[in-house]
Design a protein around this motif. Structure first.
Motif, short mmCIF file in Angstrom:
data_model
loop_
_atom_site.label_atom_id
_atom_site.label_comp_id
_atom_site.label_asym_id
_atom_site.label_seq_id
_atom_site.Cartn_x
_atom_site.Cartn_y
_atom_site.Cartn_z
N ARG A 92 0.93 -1.26 0.07
CA ARG A 92 -0.06 0.04 -0.12
C ARG A 92 0.85 1.37 0.00
N HIS A 93 1.73 1.29 0.87
CA HIS A 93 2.74 2.65 0.83
C HIS A 93 3.50 2.69 -0.18
N ARG A 94 3.98 1.56 -1.05
CA ARG A 94 4.62 1.62 -2.26
C ARG A 94 3.78 2.27 -3.31
N ALA A 95 2.53 1.75 -3.30
CA ALA A 95 1.60 2.11 -4.30
C ALA A 95 1.28 3.57 -4.28
N VAL A 96 1.10 4.14 -2.97
CA VAL A 96 1.07 5.39 -2.79
C VAL A 96 2.36 6.24 -3.09
N HIS A 97 3.48 6.06 -2.75
CA HIS A 97 4.54 6.69 -3.05
C HIS A 97 4.83 6.60 -4.65
N ALA A 98 4.41 5.33 -5.41
CA ALA A 98 4.63 5.50 -6.86
C ALA A 98 3.36 6.48 -7.42
N ALA A 99 2.44 6.47 -6.96
CA ALA A 99 1.30 7.45 -7.47
C ALA A 99 1.65 9.07 -7.13
N ILE A 100 2.23 9.17 -6.14
CA ILE A 100 2.93 10.56 -5.76
C ILE A 100 3.69 11.19 -6.85
N GLY A 101 4.78 9.94 -7.09
CA GLY A 101 5.73 10.26 -8.01
C GLY A 101 6.73 11.34 -7.53
N ASP A 102 7.05 12.44 -8.51
CA ASP A 102 7.99 13.27 -8.29
C ASP A 102 7.81 14.27 -7.08
N LEU A 103 6.46 14.16 -6.64
CA LEU A 103 6.13 15.19 -5.44
C LEU A 103 6.79 14.86 -4.20
N ASN A 104 7.39 13.39 -4.13
CA ASN A 104 8.01 12.74 -3.17
C ASN A 104 9.33 13.78 -3.04
N GLN A 105 9.77 14.45 -3.72
CA GLN A 105 11.03 15.04 -3.72
C GLN A 105 10.64 16.63 -3.07
N ARG A 106 9.32 16.92 -3.35
CA ARG A 106 8.90 18.40 -2.61
C ARG A 106 8.44 18.13 -1.27
N ILE A 107 8.33 17.05 -0.50
CA ILE A 107 7.61 16.62 0.67
C ILE A 107 8.62 16.02 1.66
N HIS A 108 8.94 16.76 2.73
CA HIS A 108 9.69 16.28 3.55
C HIS A 108 9.41 15.12 4.62
N ALA A 109 7.93 15.35 5.02
CA ALA A 109 7.40 14.32 5.72
C ALA A 109 5.91 14.10 5.28
N LEU A 110 5.55 12.81 5.28
CA LEU A 110 4.41 12.31 4.64
C LEU A 110 3.76 11.24 5.50
N ALA A 111 2.88 11.35 6.43
CA ALA A 111 2.39 10.52 7.47
C ALA A 111 1.04 9.96 6.65
#
Length: 85
Positions: A60-79
């Motif tokens: 589930r976590h991997r799927a969410v991070h994949a969907a977020i894509g390049d936004l991961n680089q702009r986010i410091h913390a994601l609960a």
């Protein structure tokens, strides 16, 4: 588009959730490590979608991070609070 709105858009497109809450918690971390001053660095996401039913927690976590894509680089913390309805 704001990071918050982009998160909502991408998660909705990827999972068609029955419930989605994206909360910007950046104000709680002002001046702390990872605060880039943008006001969009820390988020909490609650997502309920049927697609998560057969997935493990890690999947589930991997799927969410994949969907977020390049936004991961702009986010410091994601609960993340992810489950099926």
């Amino acid at each position: 588009m704001s990071v918050e709105n982009e998160l909502k858009s991408r998660l909705t497109a990827a999972f068609a959730p029955e419930r989605l809450e994206v909360v910007n918690e950046s104000h709680k971390h002002a001046g702390h490590g990872g605060d880039d001053g943008s006001g969009e660095s820390h988020f909490a996401v609650l997502i309920r979608a049927q697609v998560f039913a057969p997935m493990s927690r890690v999947a589930r976590h991997r799927a969410v991070h994949a969907a977020i894509g390049d936004l991961n680089q702009r986010i410091h913390a994601l609960a993340l609070d992810i489950s099926a309805p």
